[in-house]
Enzyme design. Structure first.
Site, mmCIF file in Angstrom:
data_model
loop_
_atom_site.group_PDB
_atom_site.id
_atom_site.type_symbol
_atom_site.label_atom_id
_atom_site.label_comp_id
_atom_site.label_asym_id
_atom_site.label_seq_id
_atom_site.Cartn_x
_atom_site.Cartn_y
_atom_site.Cartn_z
ATOM 1 C CG ASP A 150 -10.738 2.285 -25.402
ATOM 2 O OD1 ASP A 150 -10.203 1.571 -26.267
ATOM 3 O OD2 ASP A 150 -11.820 2.008 -24.842
ATOM 4 C CG HIS A 151 -4.938 2.176 -29.990
ATOM 5 N ND1 HIS A 151 -5.359 3.004 -31.009
ATOM 6 C CD2 HIS A 151 -3.658 1.854 -30.293
ATOM 7 C CE1 HIS A 151 -4.385 3.164 -31.884
ATOM 8 N NE2 HIS A 151 -3.335 2.475 -31.467
#
Ligand code: CAO
Length: 445
Positions: free
Chosen positions: A417-418
């Protein structure tokens, strides 16, 4: 035996090159006189072209998006004796059908066609011009999957509001959709809590396609597991900005170690695959990079760092994908992990998992190593923030100390999850994991 008649676009007033916005019939459909064949839309008006008489559609000559004018052929109908057009209707007797000029988007007059009654005399397809008018309220549907009935003005109204007629229940005669039905549908939608508003965008409704128009099809219900995982996967895919980082680990020595333990594992009645070793290396890496063993708080402003290591692992079952959780993996030996993996895997395949077996995971591993592949992009198992995908290890030439040597290389695909993890952090996580898998003794350090 019926005879063939080509039905073409009738006099549509001053309109030329009008776009076909709906093709309402397909080859093999039985149509009655006045059943709608196609819908046209110009910049000013929407109109339907009904069939001048009943018959079976032999060939549809137009496609969605085509542009047509008066006289353009629409389809060939096989017309039963007694219902066929007369020779007088050949080749293009617009007068035979005598359509009134279309009344743009307004409710049209009643059926305007007068199907000729005498049987056709020639074996050539008759050329018949359809009249532009929507089907009368008594028109019956063309069968299952047939487009909903609504007048051109209602269709245009729905299109302008972005309402999908296929989702609207008509309250008119024989289920015909009225303007009020479209208004009520839109009202209802506006009253529904906006599920996608929080994420800042909305998705277009999926389009219902009748695939049987292209060839034979079969319908198979989705399993309960597939339906559940579909919702979770979709939510995660749409809601999490995913990035997948690819790396490789040299597991030549690890594999030799694993093979050397085979007899001992057999004595313990455990199948020792690669996965328990990968889990051990993953836990050591998670300890070094706590952001990967975390969840984003609902307010999006805090990271919840977990002090426990519950590893989910994807299991391929005949009913679909399930992800049981191996709890407190950091406190278990490789043998214990191997035994528990096998036990959870069997229960997953026999549909014997309990709810608690599926909850509380902190990081997931999806291993396709027993099957193949060189890389893939696993979807983060929300509310976790990262997932490791593993593919099949391959012997590859690696340049070491001035020479090429064969090494067993394990492909790693790390999705994250950036919002929580930066690319550099992910690259360091993967490099550390690869280093640990390259020399598992380092796990002790
Ligand atoms: N490279 C090379 N060989 C590998 C390997 C890898 N990365 N991973 C496993 N293998 C080998 C194993 O060592 C074993 O070999 P032996 O029979 O010689 O000992 C063989 O492949 C079969 O292993 P396995 O798949 O039965 O066992 P596992 O512990 O590696 O995996 C499980 C267990 C449950 C993860 C697996 O059976 C499974 O279901 N995988 C699919 C997961 C999945 O569907 N992921 C996709 C999710 S996204 O849709």
């Amino acid at each position: 035996m019926g005879r063939e008649a080509v039905v073409s676009v009738p006099d549509i007033g001053d309109y030329k090159n009008v776009e076909i916005i709906e093709v309402l019939v397909k080859t093999g459909d039985a149509v009655k006189a006045d059943d709608s064949l196609i819908a046209l839309e110009s910049d000013k008006a929407a109109m339907e072209v009904p069939s001048p008489f009943g018959g079976t559609v032999k060939e549809v000559k137009v496609q969605l998006g085509d542009r047509v004018s008066q006289g353009s052929p629409i389809l060939t109908l096989v017309v039963e004796e007694g219902d066929a057009p007369t020779a007088a209707s050949e080749p293009a007797p617009a007068a035979a059908a005598a359509p009134p000029k279309p009344e743009p988007t307004a409710e049209p007059p009643a059926a305007a066609t007068a199907p000729p009654s005498a049987p056709a005399a020639t074996p050539q397809p008759a050329q018949v011009t359809a009249a532009v008018a929507p089907p009368p309220p008594t028109t019956t549907p063309l069968g299952e999957g047939a487009p909903p009935h609504a007048s051109p003005s209602v269709r245009k109204f729905a299109r302008e509001l972005g309402a999908d007629l296929a989702q609207i229940r008509g309250t008119g005669i024989k289920g015909r959709i009225l303007k009020e039905d479209v208004q009520n549908f839109i009202k209802q939608r506006l009253q529904q809590p906006e599920r996608t508003a929080a994420s800042g965008f909305s998705l277009p409704e999926p389009v219902e396609i009748d695939f049987s128009q292209f060839g034979p099809v079969d319908r198979k219900p989705m399993s309960r597991i597939k339906k559940l995982s579909a919702t979770n996967l979709h939510r995660a895919w749409v809601g999490i900005p995913h990035v997948t980082h690819q790396d490789e680990a040299d597991i030549t020595d690890l594999e030799a170690f694993r093979v050397s333990l085979k007899q001992e594992a057999e004595r313990r009645e455990v199948k020792l695959t690669l996965l328990p070793f990968i889990m051990k290396a993953v836990i050591a890496t998670l300890k070094a990079f706590p952001n990967f063993n975390a969840s984003l708080a609902a307010n999006g402003e805090e990271l919840i760092l977990k002090q426990y290591y519950h590893l989910g692992f994807a299991v391929d079952t005949p009913d679909g994908l399930v992800v049981p959780v191996l709890r407190d993996a950091d406190r278990k030996s490789v043998y214990e992990i191997a035994a528990e993996l096998a036990e959870l895997g069997v229960r997953a395949r026999n549909r014997k998992l309990r709810n608690t077996d599926l909850q509380g995971g902190t990081f997931t591993i999806s291993s396709l190593g027993g099957i193949g592949g060189t890389s893939f992009t696993p979807i983060v198992n929300a509310p976790e923030v990262s997932i490791l995908g593993v593919c099949k290890a391959q012997l590859k030439p690696v340049y070491q100390n001035g020479q090429w040597v064969p090494r067993l290389m394990l492909p790693l695909s790390l999705s994250y999850d950036h919002r929580v993890i930066d690319g550099a952090e992910a690259a360091r996580f993967a490099a550390t994991l690869a280093q640990l898998l390259g020399d598992l003794r380092r796990v002790l350090l």
